[in-house]
Motif scaffolding. Structure first.
Motif, PDB file in Angstrom:
ATOM      1  N   ALA A 175      42.942  40.091  33.220  1.00  0.00           N
ATOM      2  CA  ALA A 175      42.483  39.190  34.370  1.00  0.00           C
ATOM      3  C   ALA A 175      43.101  38.259  34.793  1.00  0.00           C
ATOM      4  O   ALA A 175      43.417  37.258  33.752  1.00  0.00           O
ATOM      5  CB  ALA A 175      41.135  38.951  33.871  1.00  0.00           C
ATOM      6  N   ILE A 206      34.729  45.838  41.465  1.00  0.00           N
ATOM      7  CA  ILE A 206      34.993  46.202  40.001  1.00  0.00           C
ATOM      8  C   ILE A 206      34.677  47.386  39.609  1.00  0.00           C
ATOM      9  O   ILE A 206      35.029  48.079  38.739  1.00  0.00           O
ATOM     10  CB  ILE A 206      34.537  44.801  39.382  1.00  0.00           C
ATOM     11  CG1 ILE A 206      35.429  43.485  39.403  1.00  0.00           C
ATOM     12  CG2 ILE A 206      34.362  45.302  37.768  1.00  0.00           C
ATOM     13  CD1 ILE A 206      35.016  42.521  38.535  1.00  0.00           C
ATOM     14  N   MET A 242      43.356  43.300  36.450  1.00  0.00           N
ATOM     15  CA  MET A 242      42.583  43.012  37.705  1.00  0.00           C
ATOM     16  C   MET A 242      42.996  41.431  38.340  1.00  0.00           C
ATOM     17  O   MET A 242      43.157  40.572  37.546  1.00  0.00           O
ATOM     18  CB  MET A 242      41.238  42.571  37.190  1.00  0.00           C
ATOM     19  CG  MET A 242      40.422  43.916  36.803  1.00  0.00           C
ATOM     20  SD  MET A 242      38.686  43.716  36.450  1.00  0.00           S
ATOM     21  CE  MET A 242      38.215  45.329  35.977  1.00  0.00           C
ATOM     22  N   PHE A 293      42.058  39.001  40.651  1.00  0.00           N
ATOM     23  CA  PHE A 293      40.940  38.317  41.274  1.00  0.00           C
ATOM     24  C   PHE A 293      41.355  37.483  42.650  1.00  0.00           C
ATOM     25  O   PHE A 293      42.347  36.984  42.709  1.00  0.00           O
ATOM     26  CB  PHE A 293      40.313  37.250  40.458  1.00  0.00           C
ATOM     27  CG  PHE A 293      39.412  38.170  39.465  1.00  0.00           C
ATOM     28  CD1 PHE A 293      38.209  38.819  39.730  1.00  0.00           C
ATOM     29  CD2 PHE A 293      40.128  38.633  38.196  1.00  0.00           C
ATOM     30  CE1 PHE A 293      37.532  39.661  38.722  1.00  0.00           C
ATOM     31  CE2 PHE A 293      39.308  39.498  37.459  1.00  0.00           C
ATOM     32  CZ  PHE A 293      38.098  39.964  37.603  1.00  0.00           C
ATOM     33  N   GLY A 336      37.900  34.986  39.014  1.00  0.00           N
ATOM     34  CA  GLY A 336      38.315  35.365  37.887  1.00  0.00           C
ATOM     35  C   GLY A 336      37.798  34.533  37.034  1.00  0.00           C
ATOM     36  O   GLY A 336      37.595  35.065  35.656  1.00  0.00           O
ATOM     37  N   PHE A 370      34.185  35.853  35.889  1.00  0.00           N
ATOM     38  CA  PHE A 370      34.590  37.369  35.407  1.00  0.00           C
ATOM     39  C   PHE A 370      34.681  37.270  33.678  1.00  0.00           C
ATOM     40  O   PHE A 370      34.037  37.689  32.812  1.00  0.00           O
ATOM     41  CB  PHE A 370      35.570  38.220  36.037  1.00  0.00           C
ATOM     42  CG  PHE A 370      35.899  39.450  35.103  1.00  0.00           C
ATOM     43  CD1 PHE A 370      35.236  40.451  35.317  1.00  0.00           C
ATOM     44  CD2 PHE A 370      37.096  39.385  34.375  1.00  0.00           C
ATOM     45  CE1 PHE A 370      35.390  41.669  34.519  1.00  0.00           C
ATOM     46  CE2 PHE A 370      37.473  40.636  33.553  1.00  0.00           C
ATOM     47  CZ  PHE A 370      36.693  41.520  33.715  1.00  0.00           C
ATOM     48  N   TYR A 371      35.681  36.260  33.644  1.00  0.00           N
ATOM     49  CA  TYR A 371      36.268  36.131  32.161  1.00  0.00           C
ATOM     50  C   TYR A 371      35.222  35.361  31.365  1.00  0.00           C
ATOM     51  O   TYR A 371      34.835  35.971  30.372  1.00  0.00           O
ATOM     52  CB  TYR A 371      37.487  35.042  32.520  1.00  0.00           C
ATOM     53  CG  TYR A 371      38.059  34.773  30.985  1.00  0.00           C
ATOM     54  CD1 TYR A 371      39.112  35.662  30.530  1.00  0.00           C
ATOM     55  CD2 TYR A 371      38.026  33.604  30.337  1.00  0.00           C
ATOM     56  CE1 TYR A 371      39.910  35.605  29.283  1.00  0.00           C
ATOM     57  CE2 TYR A 371      39.060  33.405  29.369  1.00  0.00           C
ATOM     58  CZ  TYR A 371      39.784  34.404  28.774  1.00  0.00           C
ATOM     59  OH  TYR A 371      40.631  34.328  27.655  1.00  0.00           O
TER      60      TYR A 371
END
Length: 304
Positions: free
Chosen positions: A138, A214, A239, A241, A247, A250-251
């Motif tokens: 990511a 996603i 991915m 972002f 990012g 998500f992480y």
């Protein structure tokens, strides 16, 4: 293909021990992670910072030699010591300890004494989840706030290079947005279209496509329902972002809500930089060190 972050240790066992400079190492979780990596034979640490506190933590965790302590309480000077060690070929990795990120990065990008190599520094997180059969790379959830198309291309190529050091022969790169169709009102879809067109006639060693939501990147069912035809859809490795917000969200959602395991490093310097958050566990810090060890070894012969 890595199935979990834990498999990084198996790759690190195949490379030589790396020397790692830790800036402001007087931190409990940092020394705990350093101890774990040292015990497994992955690193030889150079611990820069408050010598008294470092020695207390060494005693607590029973860190065994080889290691070196350099006493320096000034954050700029401590960071400069690490830069000099890299520039002199005496260290293979730099790790951020109990120091503000902006202070260590200021020395990294210093035009006279720094270690910046590429035009752009970027962060890549490697995440494994109990609900997905392989790791996800990511990027960028920590460095670049709102990258333009040219910057995203640099971010993509840095992430692909990292994947190659981990044995990926043709990683699949997905450009993340909220939707899978180009929409003139959603900038990330326009960027994705431009990036895909940029690579269309290039001789590259990775697959890239987008824009994708996603679900289109990780769910075969979603791909079938929406009639998407793409080699990246449903089987994404990397991915990309649209911005730091996406990012980072998500992480951290993967870590704190989905039971994920992670590792992450900064790319674009002469050596990998382990730059973790204070909220990261000692395990996440250890995983990041191991990722840096493998990356510091350069292009590998690990099988895909």
């Amino acid at each position: 293909m890595l199935k979990s972050v834990a498999e990084l240790a198996k790759l690190a066992e195949k490379v030589n021990r790396k020397k790692m400079a830790v800036v402001f190492a007087h931190d409990d979780h940092v020394i705990e992670a350093v101890y774990g990596a040292s015990k497994q034979g992955f690193i030889e640490p150079v611990l820069i910072g408050d010598q008294v506190e470092i020695e207390k933590l060494i005693s607590k965790y029973h860190l065994q030699k080889p290691y070196q302590i350099i006493h320096e309480m000034d954050p700029s000077k401590a960071s400069l010591i690490a830069m000099n060690l890299v520039n002199q070929g005496q260290c293979d990795i730099v790790m951020k300890g109990l120091i503000d990120t902006k202070l260590i990065l200021k020395e990294v990008v210093n035009s006279d004494t720094g270690i910046k190599k590429a035009h752009l520094l970027s962060h890549v997180g490697v995440v494994s989840l109990p609900t997905y059969p392989k790791v996800i790379f990511a990027t960028d959830g920590a460095m670049n706030i709102n990258p333009n198309v040219e910057q995203k291309i640099e971010i993509i190529e840095a992430a692909v290079e990292l994947a190659r050091t981990l044995g990926y022969k043709e990683p699949k790169v997905g450009l993340v947005s909220a939707v899978e169709k180009v929409n003139s009102k959603i900038e990330s879809t326009l960027h994705a279209q431009e990036i895909v067109n940029y690579y269309k006639d290039k001789d590259i060693d990775f697959l890239i496509d987008g824009p994708f939501a996603i679900d289109n990147l990780v769910s075969d069912e979603s791909v079938k329902q929406k009639g998407i035809e793409s080699e990246v859809a449903g089987d994404c490795d990397i991915m990309i972002f649209p911005n730091l917000d996406g990012g980072n969200i998500f992480y951290k959602t993967c870590m704190f809500l989905a039971g994920g395991k992670s590792a992450g490093i900064i790319l674009g310097a002469k050596v990998p930089i382990v730059l973790t958050s204070r909220a990261d566990t000692a395990e996440a810090k250890l995983n990041s060190i191991i990722l840096a060890v493998v990356n510091a070894n350069g292009l590998s012969n690990f099988s895909d």
